[in-house]
Write an enzyme that holds these catalytic residues in place. Structure first.
Site, PDB file in Angstrom:
ATOM      1  N   ASP A  53       0.839  -1.190   0.000  1.00 27.56           N
ATOM      2  CA  ASP A  53       0.000   0.000   0.000  1.00 27.56           C
ATOM      3  C   ASP A  53       0.882   1.251   0.000  1.00 27.56           C
ATOM      4  O   ASP A  53       2.040   1.218   0.440  1.00 27.56           O
ATOM      5  CB  ASP A  53      -0.888   0.037   1.249  1.00 27.56           C
ATOM      6  N   ARG A  54       0.308   2.349  -0.427  1.00 32.27           N
ATOM      7  CA  ARG A  54       1.057   3.603  -0.527  1.00 32.27           C
ATOM      8  C   ARG A  54       1.750   3.980   0.787  1.00 32.27           C
ATOM      9  O   ARG A  54       2.916   4.383   0.796  1.00 32.27           O
ATOM     10  CB  ARG A  54       0.122   4.731  -0.969  1.00 32.27           C
TER      11      ARG A  54
END
Length: 293
Positions: free
Chosen positions: A134-135
């Protein structure tokens, strides 16, 4: 990109069957045929229906993956901790998106790896993400430098033979020293982003060990046995222990971290080309280390 294997037995076998045992899929045969690749038997152009003899050498020449204008090139910073002809391992900072999408199309990890490959003079310019983060999750990401390496690692993902481990700091005191969270995960109604534990979800297993308990939070070590979207975040939120900083799943932002306290600190895999076992580790980033202190 070329790969060569020698037939080491006298079993009757055609070229296609032999290459299939080495991971060359039907889709790859199509790409080789229509995109400028080739198959050589003992250095001479061969056909997939040709019969092989013992000690024959079969070489696959993969067509190059050329520059794609749809994926921008970025020369942003990359923390590369390992690289060979087939793979790159990057230590990704929190906040850097892994693949181009709505949040960022110009300066993601993929864009930066593409820039790195261009600078290195590579002919294959399409990075393939094997272990996506995920970012706002930091840590190790495995990138395949060409489609064949990606296909080989996809097999290991499907058999869960890539050992992926994380550190997380979760809200509250986790009482059990060790546990296995075995709860199915699916999309939350029509929400494009959020996931939740639900009966009709996909099988999901998250194993954890408590490393340290604080006054308001617990530091846990985690091993994934499946790879669902937001799996760790969803499982711990469901247990009323959301990750610190994870406001999407109920984690507090008041203890000094404003992104989910999750770090991919370790993974290992067997190199499909050399047979060597690779192991990589990444230290805790500063924001999580400060939380523990």
């Amino acid at each position: 990109m070329e790969f060569t294997w020698r037939k080491d037995n006298d079993q009757e076998q055609k070229v296609k069957s032999f290459l299939g045992t080495h991971g060359v899929s039907h889709r790859m045969f199509t790409q080789i045929k229509h995109n400028g690749g080739d198959i050589l038997v003992n250095g001479v152009h061969g056909r997939t229906v040709d019969w092989l003899q013992e000690n024959d050498e079969v070489t696959v020449i993969m067509p190059p993956e050329l520059d794609n204008d749809l994926v921008a090139t970025s020369y942003g910073e990359l923390d590369i901790i390992y690289e060979d002809a087939n793979f790159i391992v990057v230590n990704k900072p929190a906040g850097l998106t892994t693949v181009p999408g709505h949040a960022d199309r110009e300066d993601t990890l993929v864009n930066r790896v593409k820039g790195h490959l261009k600078q290195a003079g590579a002919t294959d310019l399409v990075p393939h993400i094997v272990t996506r983060l995920d970012r706002f999750t930091s840590g190790l990401v495995l990138v395949a430098k060409h489609r064949f390496a990606h296909a080989m690692m996809d097999k290991q993902l499907q058999t869960h033979s890539i050992d992926k481990r994380y550190y997380a700091i979760v809200s509250g005191i986790v009482e059990q020293d060790h546990g296995m969270i075995d709860l199915p995960i699916g999309r939350k109604d029509d929400d494009f982003i959020r996931r939740e534990v639900r009966e009709d979800g996909r099988e999901s297993q998250t194993e954890y060990w408590v490393k340290e308990r604080g006054t308001h939070a617990t530091w846990v070590q985690i091993q994934l046995h499946t790879g669902r979207t937001h799996q760790i975040r969803v499982h711990f939120s469901h247990l009323n222990h959301p990750l610190l900083g994870d406001d999407i799943y109920g984690g507090t932002l008041e203890l000094g971290i404003t992104r989910q306290a999750l770090h991919a600190y370790y993974f290992s895999f067997d190199d499909p080309f050399t047979g060597e076992k690779h192991e990589f580790t990444s230290p805790l980033p500063e924001d999580m280390r400060v939380l523990l202190e």
